[in-house]
Write an enzyme that holds these catalytic residues in place. Structure first.
Site, PDB file in Angstrom:
ATOM      1  N   ASN A  58      -1.555 -15.108  -3.845  1.00 41.47           N
ATOM      2  CA  ASN A  58      -1.879 -14.814  -5.156  1.00 41.47           C
ATOM      3  C   ASN A  58      -1.269 -14.988  -5.399  1.00 41.47           C
ATOM      4  O   ASN A  58      -1.227 -13.036  -5.523  1.00 41.47           O
ATOM      5  CB  ASN A  58      -3.434 -13.824  -4.823  1.00 41.47           C
ATOM      6  CG  ASN A  58      -3.939 -13.753  -5.669  1.00 41.47           C
ATOM      7  OD1 ASN A  58      -3.658 -14.101  -7.027  1.00 41.47           O
ATOM      8  ND2 ASN A  58      -5.394 -12.431  -6.155  1.00 41.47           N
ATOM      9  N   TRP A  59      -0.924 -14.573  -6.290  1.00 43.28           N
ATOM     10  CA  TRP A  59       0.670 -14.269  -6.997  1.00 43.28           C
ATOM     11  C   TRP A  59      -0.391 -13.618  -8.456  1.00 43.28           C
ATOM     12  O   TRP A  59       0.207 -12.509  -8.827  1.00 43.28           O
ATOM     13  CB  TRP A  59       1.284 -15.500  -7.849  1.00 43.28           C
ATOM     14  CG  TRP A  59       2.334 -15.500  -7.436  1.00 43.28           C
ATOM     15  CD1 TRP A  59       2.494 -15.745  -5.831  1.00 43.28           C
ATOM     16  CD2 TRP A  59       3.129 -16.930  -7.970  1.00 43.28           C
ATOM     17  NE1 TRP A  59       3.419 -16.569  -5.282  1.00 43.28           N
ATOM     18  CE2 TRP A  59       3.629 -16.921  -6.597  1.00 43.28           C
ATOM     19  CE3 TRP A  59       3.691 -17.035  -8.900  1.00 43.28           C
ATOM     20  CZ2 TRP A  59       5.351 -17.846  -6.527  1.00 43.28           C
ATOM     21  CZ3 TRP A  59       4.578 -17.558  -9.041  1.00 43.28           C
ATOM     22  CH2 TRP A  59       5.912 -18.753  -7.900  1.00 43.28           C
ATOM     23  N   LYS A  60      -1.647 -13.286  -8.601  1.00 45.21           N
ATOM     24  CA  LYS A  60      -2.277 -13.004  -9.782  1.00 45.21           C
ATOM     25  C   LYS A  60      -1.958 -12.702 -10.975  1.00 45.21           C
ATOM     26  O   LYS A  60      -1.540 -14.128 -11.097  1.00 45.21           O
ATOM     27  CB  LYS A  60      -2.006 -11.268  -9.267  1.00 45.21           C
ATOM     28  CG  LYS A  60      -2.714 -10.710  -8.230  1.00 45.21           C
ATOM     29  CD  LYS A  60      -3.664  -9.362  -7.731  1.00 45.21           C
ATOM     30  CE  LYS A  60      -3.801  -9.354  -5.828  1.00 45.21           C
ATOM     31  NZ  LYS A  60      -4.507  -7.845  -5.294  1.00 45.21           N
ATOM     32  N   HIS A  70     -12.938 -13.269  -6.725  1.00 40.11           N
ATOM     33  CA  HIS A  70     -12.169 -11.689  -7.021  1.00 40.11           C
ATOM     34  C   HIS A  70     -12.283 -10.384  -6.594  1.00 40.11           C
ATOM     35  O   HIS A  70     -12.826 -10.943  -8.209  1.00 40.11           O
ATOM     36  CB  HIS A  70     -10.086 -12.858  -6.941  1.00 40.11           C
ATOM     37  CG  HIS A  70      -8.978 -11.431  -6.422  1.00 40.11           C
ATOM     38  ND1 HIS A  70      -8.901 -10.384  -6.527  1.00 40.11           N
ATOM     39  CD2 HIS A  70      -8.027 -11.313  -5.382  1.00 40.11           C
ATOM     40  CE1 HIS A  70      -8.148  -9.601  -6.169  1.00 40.11           C
ATOM     41  NE2 HIS A  70      -7.349 -10.335  -4.844  1.00 40.11           N
ATOM     42  N   GLU A  77     -11.123  -8.407  -8.182  1.00 41.31           N
ATOM     43  CA  GLU A  77     -10.066  -7.674  -9.328  1.00 41.31           C
ATOM     44  C   GLU A  77     -11.310  -8.199 -10.470  1.00 41.31           C
ATOM     45  O   GLU A  77     -11.452  -7.999 -11.560  1.00 41.31           O
ATOM     46  CB  GLU A  77      -8.747  -8.239  -9.426  1.00 41.31           C
ATOM     47  CG  GLU A  77      -7.958  -7.245  -8.978  1.00 41.31           C
ATOM     48  CD  GLU A  77      -6.872  -8.265  -8.707  1.00 41.31           C
ATOM     49  OE1 GLU A  77      -6.066  -8.809  -8.948  1.00 41.31           O
ATOM     50  OE2 GLU A  77      -6.289  -7.116  -7.269  1.00 41.31           O
ATOM     51  N   GLU A 108     -11.910  -9.274   1.814  1.00 45.38           N
ATOM     52  CA  GLU A 108     -10.579  -8.600   1.492  1.00 45.38           C
ATOM     53  C   GLU A 108     -11.193  -7.059   1.177  1.00 45.38           C
ATOM     54  O   GLU A 108     -11.703  -7.261   0.222  1.00 45.38           O
ATOM     55  CB  GLU A 108      -9.787  -9.110  -0.093  1.00 45.38           C
ATOM     56  CG  GLU A 108      -9.349 -10.072  -0.027  1.00 45.38           C
ATOM     57  CD  GLU A 108      -8.193 -10.790  -1.240  1.00 45.38           C
ATOM     58  OE1 GLU A 108      -6.873 -10.654  -0.586  1.00 45.38           O
ATOM     59  OE2 GLU A 108      -8.728 -10.592  -2.315  1.00 45.38           O
ATOM     60  N   GLY A 115      -3.599  -3.436  -2.326  1.00 52.70           N
ATOM     61  CA  GLY A 115      -2.120  -3.525  -3.365  1.00 52.70           C
ATOM     62  C   GLY A 115      -2.194  -2.025  -3.304  1.00 52.70           C
ATOM     63  O   GLY A 115      -1.431  -1.522  -4.050  1.00 52.70           O
ATOM     64  N   SER A 128      -2.568  -5.772   1.856  1.00 45.51           N
ATOM     65  CA  SER A 128      -1.606  -5.307   2.087  1.00 45.51           C
ATOM     66  C   SER A 128      -1.293  -6.348   3.175  1.00 45.51           C
ATOM     67  O   SER A 128      -0.642  -5.273   4.191  1.00 45.51           O
ATOM     68  CB  SER A 128      -1.609  -4.097   2.264  1.00 45.51           C
ATOM     69  OG  SER A 128      -2.232  -2.992   1.196  1.00 45.51           O
ATOM     70  N   GLY A 170      -1.371 -10.911  -1.806  1.00 41.63           N
ATOM     71  CA  GLY A 170      -0.959 -10.818  -3.391  1.00 41.63           C
ATOM     72  C   GLY A 170       0.831 -10.344  -3.354  1.00 41.63           C
ATOM     73  O   GLY A 170       1.694 -11.489  -3.123  1.00 41.63           O
ATOM     74  N   GLY A 171       1.063  -8.792  -2.831  1.00 41.65           N
ATOM     75  CA  GLY A 171       2.695  -9.200  -3.184  1.00 41.65           C
ATOM     76  C   GLY A 171       3.162  -9.468  -1.877  1.00 41.65           C
ATOM     77  O   GLY A 171       4.506  -9.570  -2.621  1.00 41.65           O
TER      78      GLY A 171
HETATM   79  P1  13P Z   1      -1.760  -7.387  -1.281  1.00 45.54           P
HETATM   80  O1  13P Z   1      -1.335  -8.052  -0.466  1.00 45.54           O
HETATM   81  O2  13P Z   1      -1.204  -7.155  -2.541  1.00 45.54           O
HETATM   82  O3  13P Z   1      -2.730  -5.830  -0.565  1.00 45.54           O
HETATM   83  O4  13P Z   1      -3.247  -8.075  -2.649  1.00 45.54           O
HETATM   84  C1  13P Z   1      -4.240  -8.926  -2.211  1.00 45.54           C
HETATM   85  C2  13P Z   1      -4.913  -9.548  -2.435  1.00 45.54           C
HETATM   86  O5  13P Z   1      -5.824  -9.303  -3.701  1.00 45.54           O
HETATM   87  C3  13P Z   1      -4.663 -10.904  -2.390  1.00 45.54           C
HETATM   88  O6  13P Z   1      -6.083 -11.636  -3.043  1.00 45.54           O
END
Ligand code: 13P
Length: 250
Positions: free
Chosen positions: A9-11, A94, A96, A166, A172, A212, A233-234
């Protein structure tokens, strides 16, 4: 057997050149055949993803969609648009989106229905905040979010879902849930689905862990019996890290 899925997930991150680097790496690397891999890119990059990943094992998808197919909804993206770009997946709910864009359970369900209607595979995200975990509410929060979607769908549509657990406190933050913590929540989702819906649905349901996850901790998470993949994510913004996680799942 549930086929593992590693989804990035690049966000609101990335670039056209990062898409190209992933495209090249996927053409040159032997990704494990028994794992599905995908990147959820920002909508403006969907066409580039389609071109870069077309002849590779990498699938692509969107990060959200509107519940309507078209209309006066400035700034939104619809399911048919994602489908036009041959997206296979779309993230829905998600944390967010829930926290920053006020998407409640009803909105999540409406989006899941819209995704299924156009043949997309919705990856429904669920998870508790730290406050909720500390109050002992993890299970009720997570199962409530799962039920808000499953109870509103027809049996055929339920089978299309992927669920991503999640924990909000792990996203993050560099604080990964321990394999035991993640496994416990995954097991409780599967057993709840078994009791409430059907054994076949529970056995086939792919449950991803996100929060993470990185190359260094992927194996210990992915070897848990009820963890069928990851939502990253990251680490999905680094070609080597993401492909290393895909290898761990193989
Ligand atoms: P991180 O891997 O950066 O913690 O993000 C997880 C995430 O929100 C994937 O959707």
């Amino acid at each position: 057997m549930r086929k593992p899925l590693i989804a990035g997930n690049w966000k609101m991150n990335g670039s056209l050149s990062l898409i190209d680097r992933f495209g090249e790496a996927c053409s040159e690397t032997d990704l494990p055949l028994n794992v599905e891999v995908a990147l959820m890119v920002p909508a403006p990059y969907l066409d580039a993803a389609r071109r870069a990943f077309a002849d590779t094992p990498m699938a692509w998808g969107g990060q959200t969609l509107h519940d309507q197919a078209a209309g006066a909804f400035t700034g939104e993206v619809s399911g048919p648009m994602l489908a036009e770009f041959e997206a296979r997946y779309v993230l829905v709910g998600h944390s967010e989106r829930r926290a920053l864009f006020q998407e409640d359970d009803a909105a999540v369900l409406a989006r899941v229905v819209a995704a299924v209607d156009v043949g997309l595979v919705p990856i429904v995200c669920v998870g508790e905040t730290l406050e909720e975990r500390d109050a002992g509410d993890t299970e009720s929060v997570v199962l409530g979010q799962v039920d808000a979607v499953l109870a509103g769908l027809e049996a055929r549509a339920r089978e299309r879902l992927v669920v991503a657990y999640e924990p909000v406190w792990a996203i993050g933050t560099g604080k990964t849930a321990t394999p035991e913590q993640a496994q416990a929540v995954h097991a409780s989702i599967r057993s709840h689905v078994n009791k409430t819906y059907s054994e076949a649905l529970a056995e086939g349901l792919r449950l991803l862990y996100g929060g993470s996850m990185k190359a260094a901790n992927a194996t210990e998470l992915l070897t848990q019996p009820d963890i069928d993949g990851g939502l990253i994510g990251g680490a999905s913004l680094q070609v080597d890290d993401f492909l290393a996680i895909c290898q761990s799942a193989g």
